[in-house]
Design a protein around this motif. Structure first.
Motif, PDB file in Angstrom:
ATOM      1  N   THR A  81       0.829  -1.201   0.000  1.00 57.41           N
ATOM      2  CA  THR A  81       0.000   0.000   0.000  1.00 57.41           C
ATOM      3  C   THR A  81       0.865   1.254   0.000  1.00 57.41           C
ATOM      4  N   HIS A  82       2.016   1.193   0.673  1.00 58.65           N
ATOM      5  CA  HIS A  82       2.947   2.316   0.617  1.00 58.65           C
ATOM      6  C   HIS A  82       3.369   2.589  -0.819  1.00 58.65           C
ATOM      7  N   SER A  83       3.740   1.545  -1.550  1.00 58.49           N
ATOM      8  CA  SER A  83       4.196   1.722  -2.933  1.00 58.49           C
ATOM      9  C   SER A  83       3.101   2.318  -3.802  1.00 58.49           C
ATOM     10  N   LEU A  84       1.856   1.904  -3.574  1.00 57.17           N
ATOM     11  CA  LEU A  84       0.739   2.457  -4.337  1.00 57.17           C
ATOM     12  C   LEU A  84       0.535   3.937  -4.015  1.00 57.17           C
ATOM     13  N   GLU A  85       0.695   4.315  -2.752  1.00 55.50           N
ATOM     14  CA  GLU A  85       0.542   5.719  -2.374  1.00 55.50           C
ATOM     15  C   GLU A  85       1.669   6.575  -2.946  1.00 55.50           C
ATOM     16  N   VAL A  86       2.869   6.033  -2.986  1.00 53.68           N
ATOM     17  CA  VAL A  86       3.982   6.742  -3.615  1.00 53.68           C
ATOM     18  C   VAL A  86       3.677   6.985  -5.095  1.00 53.68           C
ATOM     19  N   ALA A  87       3.207   5.939  -5.763  1.00 57.47           N
ATOM     20  CA  ALA A  87       2.901   6.054  -7.189  1.00 57.47           C
ATOM     21  C   ALA A  87       1.796   7.069  -7.446  1.00 57.47           C
ATOM     22  N   GLN A  88       0.792   7.087  -6.573  1.00 55.20           N
ATOM     23  CA  GLN A  88      -0.315   8.035  -6.747  1.00 55.20           C
ATOM     24  C   GLN A  88       0.165   9.475  -6.643  1.00 55.20           C
ATOM     25  N   ALA A  89       0.971   9.757  -5.632  1.00 58.57           N
ATOM     26  CA  ALA A  89       1.487  11.119  -5.468  1.00 58.57           C
ATOM     27  C   ALA A  89       2.398  11.506  -6.632  1.00 58.57           C
ATOM     28  N   ALA A  90       3.263  10.589  -7.022  1.00 58.96           N
ATOM     29  CA  ALA A  90       4.221  10.893  -8.084  1.00 58.96           C
ATOM     30  C   ALA A  90       3.542  11.108  -9.429  1.00 58.96           C
ATOM     31  N   ARG A  91       2.503  10.322  -9.704  1.00 60.13           N
ATOM     32  CA  ARG A  91       1.800  10.493 -10.983  1.00 60.13           C
ATOM     33  C   ARG A  91       1.112  11.854 -11.049  1.00 60.13           C
ATOM     34  N   THR A  92       0.586  12.325  -9.939  1.00 60.98           N
ATOM     35  CA  THR A  92      -0.049  13.644  -9.913  1.00 60.98           C
ATOM     36  C   THR A  92       0.957  14.721 -10.302  1.00 60.98           C
ATOM     37  N   VAL A  93       2.137  14.651  -9.707  1.00 57.21           N
ATOM     38  CA  VAL A  93       3.173  15.646  -9.997  1.00 57.21           C
ATOM     39  C   VAL A  93       3.680  15.492 -11.426  1.00 57.21           C
ATOM     40  N   ALA A  94       3.885  14.254 -11.866  1.00 55.70           N
ATOM     41  CA  ALA A  94       4.369  14.018 -13.224  1.00 55.70           C
ATOM     42  C   ALA A  94       3.408  14.595 -14.246  1.00 55.70           C
ATOM     43  N   ASN A  95       2.116  14.401 -14.010  1.00 56.73           N
ATOM     44  CA  ASN A  95       1.114  14.937 -14.933  1.00 56.73           C
ATOM     45  C   ASN A  95       1.152  16.461 -14.959  1.00 56.73           C
ATOM     46  N   ALA A  96       1.289  17.068 -13.785  1.00 57.39           N
ATOM     47  CA  ALA A  96       1.308  18.537 -13.703  1.00 57.39           C
ATOM     48  C   ALA A  96       2.535  19.129 -14.393  1.00 57.39           C
ATOM     49  N   LEU A  97       3.660  18.416 -14.351  1.00 57.04           N
ATOM     50  CA  LEU A  97       4.914  18.935 -14.902  1.00 57.04           C
ATOM     51  C   LEU A  97       5.198  18.444 -16.308  1.00 57.04           C
ATOM     52  N   GLY A  98       4.328  17.606 -16.866  1.00 58.37           N
ATOM     53  CA  GLY A  98       4.544  17.102 -18.218  1.00 58.37           C
ATOM     54  C   GLY A  98       5.602  16.025 -18.312  1.00 58.37           C
ATOM     55  N   LEU A  99       5.807  15.289 -17.225  1.00 58.59           N
ATOM     56  CA  LEU A  99       6.801  14.214 -17.219  1.00 58.59           C
ATOM     57  C   LEU A  99       6.137  12.882 -17.599  1.00 58.59           C
ATOM     58  N   ASN A 100       6.931  11.856 -17.743  1.00 58.37           N
ATOM     59  CA  ASN A 100       6.416  10.567 -18.198  1.00 58.37           C
ATOM     60  C   ASN A 100       5.783   9.810 -17.031  1.00 58.37           C
ATOM     61  N   GLU A 101       4.472   9.683 -17.043  1.00 54.61           N
ATOM     62  CA  GLU A 101       3.765   9.050 -15.939  1.00 54.61           C
ATOM     63  C   GLU A 101       4.047   7.552 -15.856  1.00 54.61           C
ATOM     64  N   SER A 102       4.149   6.886 -16.995  1.00 59.22           N
ATOM     65  CA  SER A 102       4.364   5.434 -16.976  1.00 59.22           C
ATOM     66  C   SER A 102       5.720   5.096 -16.358  1.00 59.22           C
ATOM     67  N   LEU A 103       6.748   5.850 -16.724  1.00 59.75           N
ATOM     68  CA  LEU A 103       8.072   5.612 -16.143  1.00 59.75           C
ATOM     69  C   LEU A 103       8.054   5.937 -14.656  1.00 59.75           C
ATOM     70  N   THR A 104       7.450   7.056 -14.302  1.00 60.97           N
ATOM     71  CA  THR A 104       7.355   7.436 -12.888  1.00 60.97           C
ATOM     72  C   THR A 104       6.676   6.346 -12.082  1.00 60.97           C
ATOM     73  N   GLU A 105       5.576   5.838 -12.594  1.00 59.54           N
ATOM     74  CA  GLU A 105       4.828   4.804 -11.872  1.00 59.54           C
ATOM     75  C   GLU A 105       5.628   3.510 -11.774  1.00 59.54           C
ATOM     76  N   ALA A 106       6.306   3.130 -12.842  1.00 59.44           N
ATOM     77  CA  ALA A 106       7.105   1.899 -12.823  1.00 59.44           C
ATOM     78  C   ALA A 106       8.171   1.967 -11.737  1.00 59.44           C
ATOM     79  N   ILE A 107       8.849   3.098 -11.628  1.00 57.74           N
ATOM     80  CA  ILE A 107       9.891   3.256 -10.608  1.00 57.74           C
ATOM     81  C   ILE A 107       9.287   3.192  -9.206  1.00 57.74           C
ATOM     82  N   CYS A 108       8.181   3.907  -9.005  1.00 56.53           N
ATOM     83  CA  CYS A 108       7.545   3.943  -7.684  1.00 56.53           C
ATOM     84  C   CYS A 108       7.089   2.557  -7.243  1.00 56.53           C
ATOM     85  N   LEU A 109       6.499   1.817  -8.135  1.00 56.20           N
ATOM     86  CA  LEU A 109       5.982   0.500  -7.769  1.00 56.20           C
ATOM     87  C   LEU A 109       7.098  -0.497  -7.513  1.00 56.20           C
ATOM     88  N   ALA A 110       8.273  -0.247  -8.091  1.00 58.02           N
ATOM     89  CA  ALA A 110       9.404  -1.185  -7.939  1.00 58.02           C
ATOM     90  C   ALA A 110      10.370  -0.795  -6.836  1.00 58.02           C
TER      91      ALA A 110
END
Length: 387
Positions: A81-110
């Motif tokens: 659940t921690h990893s999922l919460e990290v991914a959720q927060a990171a995807r929000t920021v990635a989307n706002a800044l125009g970064l790659n959400e899929s890569l961000t999520e892959a790193i967070c989940l791993a």
């Protein structure tokens, strides 16, 4: 109709118009360790994310301790659940800044795949056991899992993730280890930065655990809300919530306070990182890597507030007697398991025993096996080996 859908999907796959020029682009990836034909419907980073989600190591995180052992309560965070919460927060920021959400999520989940049972206590115990065998560090173990230990595919060991995902998993590394890791270790020797997506995953990890450890600590009755109120990061939103909702029950007061804290941290991260990007004006990923320090981060005021929260949690939660009891038991269990398998390798499962000396020494194989255990399996193995 089916042909029309296929054509649409083929057309969409390479399009990343919403990404800024210095975001990681899957078409420009530095590739995988083993060549593979690209997917028709997923880019390389989305494919990485999916491989992590379907890995054995990811599923085991549901029974691995964050702060509280899983069986102590159904609502406490686990590594999953921690990893999922990290991914959720990171995807929000990635989307706002125009970064790659899929890569961000892959790193967070791993990022926590290599964690031992019983959280940091388990890591400390296993590292002590491995003192004469090059040590143990969960960050390196996460990379080892995706590079070697997951064994599903006929053509290679590991998950064969892209360089960019593997780089993001490896948040820190000694020079000695970096020299042995090839491409992903090079930046530590050349003192370069990782991608913005990797930087973001690292900060999102901090946001998540600071806030959910407060929530779990209050739920467990180990933290005092009045003491927390003395820290501005918690006290200011708490005052606002209680003023706005004077009759609200405490559980919802806590949730709303932490929700506002979390939102403020994410907003500060977006604003501060956006301002830094505007000042640096990178035009490519390589320009990001060439910086002398990370671009993604908090403002000085929020950074100081988060450090105050970390100190509070260290003193009041992580060193609490109840947590210490779990820590002490974790050390006993890990030490006993490690010693038992070292003294009698026949106790290891066949898929681990077959690796001894080819290619790994016994101690590393034992560490891989123990680190991969869930809390409950480690406890049951400990009881079994004692009798």
């Amino acid at each position: 109709m089916l042909m029309s859908l296929r054509c649409t999907l083929r057309w969409r796959l390479p399009m990343h118009k919403s990404l800024v020029p210095y975001a990681a682009q899957s078409e420009q990836s530095q590739g995988r360790r083993y060549d593979e034909a690209p997917s028709r419907y997923r880019d390389a980073f989305a494919r990485d994310r999916d491989r992590v989600v379907h890995s054995n190591a990811f599923r085991r995180l549901v029974y691995k301790t964050q702060v509280f052992v899983n069986h102590e309560g159904d609502l406490y965070r686990t590594r999953l659940t921690h990893s999922l919460e990290v991914a959720q927060a990171a995807r929000t920021v990635a989307n706002a800044l125009g970064l790659n959400e899929s890569l961000t999520e892959a790193i967070c989940l791993a990022h926590d795949l290599g964690h031992t049972p019983f959280g940091h206590a388990g890591q400390d115990a296993l590292n002590a056991c491995m003192r004469d065998h090059d040590g143990f560090e969960h960050n390196l173990q996460s990379l080892r899992i995706v590079d070697v230990l997951e064994r599903k595919y006929p053509a290679f060991d590991g998950l064969n993730l892209t360089f960019e995902t593997r780089e993001g998993i490896l948040k820190h590394c000694s020079a000695r280890d970096a020299r042995q890791l090839g491409d992903v270790g090079r930046r530590f020797l050349e003192r370069q930065q990782p991608s913005l997506e990797a930087q973001l995953a690292n900060v999102a990890d901090e946001i998540a655990y600071n806030h959910h450890d407060i929530d779990d600590g209050l739920r467990a009755g180990l933290l005092d809300i009045d003491e927390l109120a003395e820290i501005a990061l918690f006290g200011e939103p708490l005052s606002a919530v209680t003023a706005e909702y004077p009759r609200l029950d405490q559980r919802r007061v806590i949730h709303e306070t932490i929700r506002r804290m979390f939102g403020a941290a994410v907003q500060d991260l977006i604003d501060t990182t956006g301002a830094r990007l505007a000042a640096v004006e990178p035009t490519t990923v390589d320009a990001v890597r060439a910086q002398d320090k990370p671009i993604v981060g908090f403002s000085a005021a929020v950074r100081a507030s988060h450090l105050a929260v970390k100190r509070f949690l260290r003193d009041k939660l992580y060193r609490h007697q109840r947590v210490k009891q779990m820590t002490d038991r974790a050390h006993v269990i890990i030490n006993e398991l490690f010693a038992a398998y070292m003294n009698d390798p026949s106790q290891l499962p066949d898929d681990y025993a077959c690796r001894i000396d080819a290619p790994d020494p016994l101690a590393r194989v034992v560490a891989d096996y123990v680190a991969g255990m869930t809390d409950r399996f480690a406890q049951s193995e400990y009881e079994r080996l004692r009798h």
